[in-house]
Design a protein around this motif. Structure first.
Motif, PDB file in Angstrom:
ATOM      1  N   SER A 171       2.198   1.822  -3.406  1.00  0.00           N
ATOM      2  CA  SER A 171       1.194   2.332  -4.344  1.00  0.00           C
ATOM      3  C   SER A 171       0.958   3.820  -4.154  1.00  0.00           C
ATOM      4  O   SER A 171       0.599   4.524  -5.107  1.00  0.00           O
ATOM      5  CB  SER A 171      -0.119   1.569  -4.166  1.00  0.00           C
ATOM      6  OG  SER A 171      -0.698   1.840  -2.894  1.00  0.00           O
ATOM      7  N   GLN A 172       1.158   4.322  -2.940  1.00  0.00           N
ATOM      8  CA  GLN A 172       1.001   5.750  -2.699  1.00  0.00           C
ATOM      9  C   GLN A 172       2.213   6.539  -3.185  1.00  0.00           C
ATOM     10  O   GLN A 172       2.072   7.674  -3.663  1.00  0.00           O
ATOM     11  CB  GLN A 172       0.799   6.003  -1.201  1.00  0.00           C
ATOM     12  CG  GLN A 172      -0.447   5.334  -0.628  1.00  0.00           C
ATOM     13  CD  GLN A 172      -1.722   5.837  -1.289  1.00  0.00           C
ATOM     14  OE1 GLN A 172      -1.962   7.026  -1.393  1.00  0.00           O
ATOM     15  NE2 GLN A 172      -2.546   4.904  -1.765  1.00  0.00           N
ATOM     16  N   THR A 218      -8.225   4.256   2.036  1.00  0.00           N
ATOM     17  CA  THR A 218      -8.622   4.477   0.638  1.00  0.00           C
ATOM     18  C   THR A 218     -10.092   4.842   0.511  1.00  0.00           C
ATOM     19  O   THR A 218     -10.579   4.958  -0.624  1.00  0.00           O
ATOM     20  CB  THR A 218      -8.334   3.216  -0.192  1.00  0.00           C
ATOM     21  OG1 THR A 218      -9.058   2.106   0.364  1.00  0.00           O
ATOM     22  CG2 THR A 218      -6.843   2.894  -0.188  1.00  0.00           C
ATOM     23  N   ASP A 245      -0.080   0.131  -9.679  1.00  0.00           N
ATOM     24  CA  ASP A 245      -1.439   0.659  -9.783  1.00  0.00           C
ATOM     25  C   ASP A 245      -2.384  -0.051  -8.819  1.00  0.00           C
ATOM     26  O   ASP A 245      -1.973  -0.898  -8.009  1.00  0.00           O
ATOM     27  CB  ASP A 245      -1.938   0.519 -11.220  1.00  0.00           C
ATOM     28  CG  ASP A 245      -1.818  -0.911 -11.740  1.00  0.00           C
ATOM     29  OD1 ASP A 245      -1.544  -1.821 -10.923  1.00  0.00           O
ATOM     30  OD2 ASP A 245      -1.987  -1.123 -12.951  1.00  0.00           O
ATOM     31  N   ALA A 246      -3.670   0.300  -8.925  1.00  0.00           N
ATOM     32  CA  ALA A 246      -4.676  -0.241  -8.011  1.00  0.00           C
ATOM     33  C   ALA A 246      -4.868  -1.741  -8.201  1.00  0.00           C
ATOM     34  O   ALA A 246      -5.111  -2.472  -7.232  1.00  0.00           O
ATOM     35  CB  ALA A 246      -6.008   0.487  -8.219  1.00  0.00           C
ATOM     36  N   TYR A 295       0.841  -1.208   0.000  1.00  0.00           N
ATOM     37  CA  TYR A 295       0.000   0.000   0.000  1.00  0.00           C
ATOM     38  C   TYR A 295       0.872   1.253   0.000  1.00  0.00           C
ATOM     39  O   TYR A 295       0.592   2.217  -0.741  1.00  0.00           O
ATOM     40  CB  TYR A 295      -0.924  -0.002   1.211  1.00  0.00           C
ATOM     41  CG  TYR A 295      -1.651   1.306   1.413  1.00  0.00           C
ATOM     42  CD1 TYR A 295      -2.715   1.667   0.589  1.00  0.00           C
ATOM     43  CD2 TYR A 295      -1.248   2.191   2.412  1.00  0.00           C
ATOM     44  CE1 TYR A 295      -3.356   2.875   0.757  1.00  0.00           C
ATOM     45  CE2 TYR A 295      -1.897   3.395   2.595  1.00  0.00           C
ATOM     46  CZ  TYR A 295      -2.953   3.739   1.765  1.00  0.00           C
ATOM     47  OH  TYR A 295      -3.586   4.938   1.940  1.00  0.00           O
ATOM     48  N   PRO A 317       2.404   5.509  -7.835  1.00  0.00           N
ATOM     49  CA  PRO A 317       1.158   4.989  -8.429  1.00  0.00           C
ATOM     50  C   PRO A 317       1.291   4.646  -9.906  1.00  0.00           C
ATOM     51  O   PRO A 317       0.508   3.859 -10.434  1.00  0.00           O
ATOM     52  CB  PRO A 317       0.168   6.139  -8.207  1.00  0.00           C
ATOM     53  CG  PRO A 317       1.020   7.356  -8.077  1.00  0.00           C
ATOM     54  CD  PRO A 317       2.292   6.913  -7.438  1.00  0.00           C
ATOM     55  N   GLU A 318       2.285   5.229 -10.586  1.00  0.00           N
ATOM     56  CA  GLU A 318       2.429   4.949 -12.016  1.00  0.00           C
ATOM     57  C   GLU A 318       3.010   3.563 -12.262  1.00  0.00           C
ATOM     58  O   GLU A 318       2.764   2.960 -13.305  1.00  0.00           O
ATOM     59  CB  GLU A 318       3.319   6.001 -12.676  1.00  0.00           C
ATOM     60  CG  GLU A 318       4.770   6.022 -12.218  1.00  0.00           C
ATOM     61  CD  GLU A 318       4.961   6.724 -10.886  1.00  0.00           C
ATOM     62  OE1 GLU A 318       6.095   6.720 -10.372  1.00  0.00           O
ATOM     63  OE2 GLU A 318       3.961   7.267 -10.370  1.00  0.00           O
TER      64      GLU A 318
END
Length: 924
Positions: free
Chosen positions: A548-549, A604, A556-557, A545, A552-553
């Motif tokens: 991802s913060q 989130t 991703d999610a 997590y 993010p590129e």
């Protein structure tokens, strides 16, 4: 040498009455040198030579006094007092030894005051002084500077016997360039000698060491190592010369020879006496950067250093890496100063990558080694009790403990739940560095991981599972301790550079967990505060997590969702055959995902939900529950064809591996062989309102869990298939059809499997004709339902079980290899058995004739056969066993069946069955 002798004379600047050698700093243990007895051939008088020997050997008499007492020859002039003698009037000083350099320009002296003095013989002045040098030996060494025969670099080598070191200094005013640790006092000596003319006759130094271990050891073992002098200025000049004049073929050959010598030293079958210092010196002599990198890899994985030379830890390899970094910096500096071509750039880049790889190895190993030394016996015993009832267990954890208890003693424990992987090494002992290096491998720079990120600079474990299992046992060992040390595992992976490769970490965790017993996993991770495995997986999810913060590129999610669900570990558990262990590990993963996903859901704002994250693990646990129910109730006999297929969730989920109908039929036969009774049982379960599916949410209730566990608790040996226990009114032991009731809609499938199983049992014990009779009765039910596979089932039973016996009766056992003559021949000679067998054979042949002429209906299972298919797992689908029989069935000719009938009818009428050969030579 005469000039050197005169330099020694200058140092004796004192009066005749001085007491030389009685000062407070006189070393009583200093050895007296006699190397310069014949120092000057210009003195012909024997008495004068005797005086000179006395003075040089440290005698008490003053040289000047003795010289004045001797009548001067007429052809000699008195020696004038010069500035050197006047400057050297320190009375206590006594010179012990003097060594002249190969060019005769310098002399190094040692004295009783702990000084090493360097004199310039041309000017008569001392040019350098070293203090604190008691009990030392001096020698000179040379290195060729630019390939010219007369241009060399000169070094002074000082052997400090009391300290056990050998130091080298660049002359005249250069720094110390080498310091080597050697044995103290009489176990070591430094010898200087001239090299061959092919090497410019330069002076080199060799270290002789006594490795006997005891002064009383008769077997003397002497090792000789060349003293390698590493001077940065010298290496730069040599590299510059090589760069300007092309590659030096002799240097490359010499470097290759040094690498070969290193490999020879490290070979297991070598008989050369050496120690780790010998290896280090030999490694330092390697000049080519490419060979240096290869030698670095060899040393990291060499176990001979630890076995024979008692090298522990990574300190020795750290010295090797430091030397490589030093050589790399020299090469980079030369590249900056003079530039380089593509080949040199590639070599420098390759060595840089190797050094970075080995530094990661050393750092990771140091973290692990420090933990193993400090926490060797500190296994957490916070939850060491076996009293599970006293603990607060979740519903899933309580069920896991029950499955572990039920599987212990069941036949499936030996046949199906055996450990897939085991580590024979003792993980209690600290891991050696060579083993650590052997289990690691650098990432392929051209290969990318599953997320598409470059793997360059990362260190992964070996791609061969057998090689990396030992290392996994040590790296994850902190997870068996308390919560205060479990982060050591994270630290090791962080040092290796793979802490962000979450797929690899999940795979490694699953492989390690499979080496543990289920009870070990349960004790420390199903309850209580100290749950290091759960905490490790939680940190893994939270790290994903955070990544991802931050990026993010690249993360991703979708990638985050896979890590939150521990998708890689989920797939791994579906392939685990040890079902109790798989269930226990799944509970641990569920707890970790449950806690981590809740935190991420709050951060989130619902983009990642807790319910969706834990749902795959809950479904997996329900599927494992059904697999455990089937495997334990059938005592591991879950494969009707005898094929060796792993009984896993993944295998059961595949349509053509296992037959659900075969499981139910086998379970039914352990209760009764009466087909009418079994048909009634199927009908009752189909209409029962209490029946449920273990793979659905209904199976999670306490009552239904108790029903499932009690169905597995009764001991059902494999012999129950031949001697069924019978149906009882015991509601605590439900049959499998009770939990898979939708299969009762297809009684022909179940009857066909009962017929095949009973026929197989009769083939093992042909004297029990009741088994084949029950099989025929089951085939009648299949024929009554006019199933499309009726003929295939009938032909299979006849061709594989009955026809071989008929062939043995008529033609003998020479051509019937599938039967045992010792077992079947006595039965053939029994008229009663022949009569009953003939009746059964005629019955099945009649059924084949009837089935061949009848019209059969399709018995395929449609996708809409049941409205509860989505709740039941495995779903209703085509049976792989019957489908295979149908696909390989050949057409049956009525005339062939009639011939078989005729033979069988004739057999009981004739006492001599061999006479039938004249009537019917062969039949099909």
């Amino acid at each position: 040498l005469g000039v050197a002798f005169e330099a020694v004379r200058w140092g004796f600047g004192r009066g005749a009455d001085d007491n030389i050698g009685d000062g407070p700093e006189t070393d009583a243990n200093d050895e007296i040198s006699t190397e310069f007895v014949d120092a000057d051939e210009g003195f012909d008088d024997d008495n004068e030579q005797s005086n000179q020997r006395s003075l040089i050997s440290g005698g008490k008499e003053d040289y000047t006094t003795l010289f004045m007492q001797k009548e001067e020859p007429k052809d000699l002039f008195p020696w004038p007092l010069c500035h050197a003698s006047l400057a050297y009037c320190d009375l206590p000083r006594q010179f012990i030894s003097a060594v002249v350099d190969p060019n005769g320009a310098l002399v190094a002296t040692t004295d009783n005051l702990g000084r090493v003095m360097l004199f310039d013989l041309e000017t008569g002045q001392f040019v350098r002084v070293w203090k604190g040098m008691r009990n030392v030996k001096c020698s000179f060494a040379e290195l060729p500077r630019r390939g010219a025969e007369l241009d060399t670099a000169l070094y002074l080598v000082i052997h400090l016997q009391e300290r056990g070191t050998v130091e080298s200094y660049r002359l005249r005013q250069g720094p110390r360039v080498t310091a080597v640790s050697v044995p103290k006092r009489g176990d070591c000596a430094v010898v200087a000698c001239f090299g061959p003319p092919s090497e410019q006759c330069v002076v080199r130094n060799f270290i002789l060491m006594n490795d006997s271990g005891s002064a009383f050891d008769r077997n003397i073992h002497i090792t000789m190592d060349q003293l390698v002098i590493e001077d940065e200025e010298f290496l730069l000049e040599v590299a510059a010369y090589s760069g300007c004049n092309g590659a030096n073929v002799d240097s490359r050959k010499d470097s290759g020879l040094q690498l070969a010598l290193l490999m020879q030293l490290l070979a297991p079958e070598t008989n050369i006496a050496f120690n780790f210092q010998t290896v280090f010196m030999t490694f330092k002599q390697i000049r080519a950067l490419s060979d240096l990198g290869e030698g670095l890899d060899i040393l990291s994985k060499c176990s001979e250093l630890e076995d024979k030379m008692v090298v522990t830890g990574s300190d020795f390899h750290s010295q090797i890496v430091s030397h490589c970094k030093y050589r790399l910096e020299l090469a980079k500096q030369l590249e900056i100063n003079e530039g380089s071509g593509m080949i040199r750039k590639a070599v420098i880049s390759d060595l840089s990558s190797k050094i970075a790889y080995h530094e990661r190895l050393i750092n990771a190993y140091n973290d692990l080694h420090h933990f193993e030394l400090k926490n060797d016996r500190r296994i957490s015993d916070a939850d060491d009790s076996d009293d599970w009832e006293a603990r607060r267990l979740s519903a899933w954890a309580s069920e896991a403990v029950t499955w572990i208890s039920l599987s212990d003693g069941n036949e499936a424990q030996k046949t199906r739940f055996a450990s897939s992987f085991s580590v024979s090494e003792n993980n209690e002992k600290p891991l050696r560095f060579s083993k650590f290096a052997q289990a690691c491998s650098p990432a392929n720079v051209k290969k990318k991981n599953r997320r598409g990120l470059d793997c360059n600079g990362r260190v992964y474990l070996s791609g061969i599972k057998k090689d990396r299992m030992l290392l996994l046992g040590h790296v994850f060992r902190p997870l068996l301790h308390d919560v205060f040390v479990y982060r050591v595992t994270n630290s090791v992976f962080n040092r290796l550079g793979i802490s962000e490769d979450f797929e690899a970490l999940q795979q490694y965790f699953g492989e390690w967990a499979m080496t543990l017993s289920p009870i070990t996993v349960a004790k420390s991770n199903l309850s209580g505060t100290w749950r290091p495995m759960v905490r490790f997986l939680q940190d893994l999810v939270m790290s994903a997590y955070d990544m991802s913060q931050q990026s993010p590129e690249t993360f991703d999610a979708l990638a985050l969702e896979k890590v939150v669900q521990l998708e890689t570990l989920l797939k791994f558990v579906t392939e685990v055959e040890d079902l109790p262990k798989a269930f226990t590990i799944s509970v641990v993963c569920l707890d970790a995902v449950n806690v981590a996903s809740k935190l991420i859901e709050e951060r989130t704002y619902g983009k990642v939900t807790q319910v969706e994250s834990v749902l795959p693990w809950e479904n997996l646990l329900r599927n494992l529950r059904l697999c455990l129910l089937v495997c334990l109730r059938l005592a591991g006999d879950v494969s009707p064809t005898g094929a060796v297929n792993p009984f896993t969730v993944k295998s059961v989920n595949q349509p053509d591996v296992f037959s659900t109908y075969a499981w139910i039929a086998r379970d039914e036969l352990s209760l009764s062989h009466d087909n009418q009774v079994l048909l009634a049982l199927e009908s009752a379960c189909l209409s029962s309102s209490e029946a449920f599916y273990p793979s659905s949410i209904d199976g999670d209730t306490v009552t239904h869990k108790r029903s499932i566990l009690e169905s597995c608790s009764c001991h059902r040996p494999s012999s129950s298939l031949r001697n069924p226990t019978g149906l009882t009114n015991d509601d605590h032991s439900r049959p499998l059809i009770f939990y898979l009731k939708d299969h009762a809609n297809y009684p022909a499938h179940l009857a066909a499997h009962r017929a095949l199983i009973l026929a197989g049992l009769w083939g093992q014990t042909p004297d029990n004709l009741d088994l084949i009779k029950s099989s025929i009765a089951a085939l009648k039910i299949v024929l009554d339902y006019s199933a499309s596979f009726s003929l295939a089932a009938l032909v299979e039973v006849y061709q594989s079980r009955i026809r071989p016996v008929c062939r043995a009766m008529i033609f003998g056992f020479d051509d019937v290899h599938e039967l045992s003559q010792d077992v079947v021949l006595p039965l053939i000679n029994d008229p009663l058995w022949i009569r009953d067998f003939s009746t059964i054979t005629k019955m099945i042949l009649s059924m084949i004739s009837t089935c061949e002429s009848a019209t059969m209906v399709s018995s395929s299972i449609s996708s809409s056969a049941t409205d509860t298919e989505h709740e039941m797992w495995p779903p209703l689908r085509e049976d792989p066993v019957l489908k295979s029989l149908e696909s390989k069935r050949r057409s049956v000719h009525p005339s062939s069946v009639d011939l078989h009938h005729a033979v069988i009818f004739a057999v009981p009428l004739m006492n001599d069955t061999k006479s039938l050969e004249a009537i019917i030579p062969s039949f099909f």
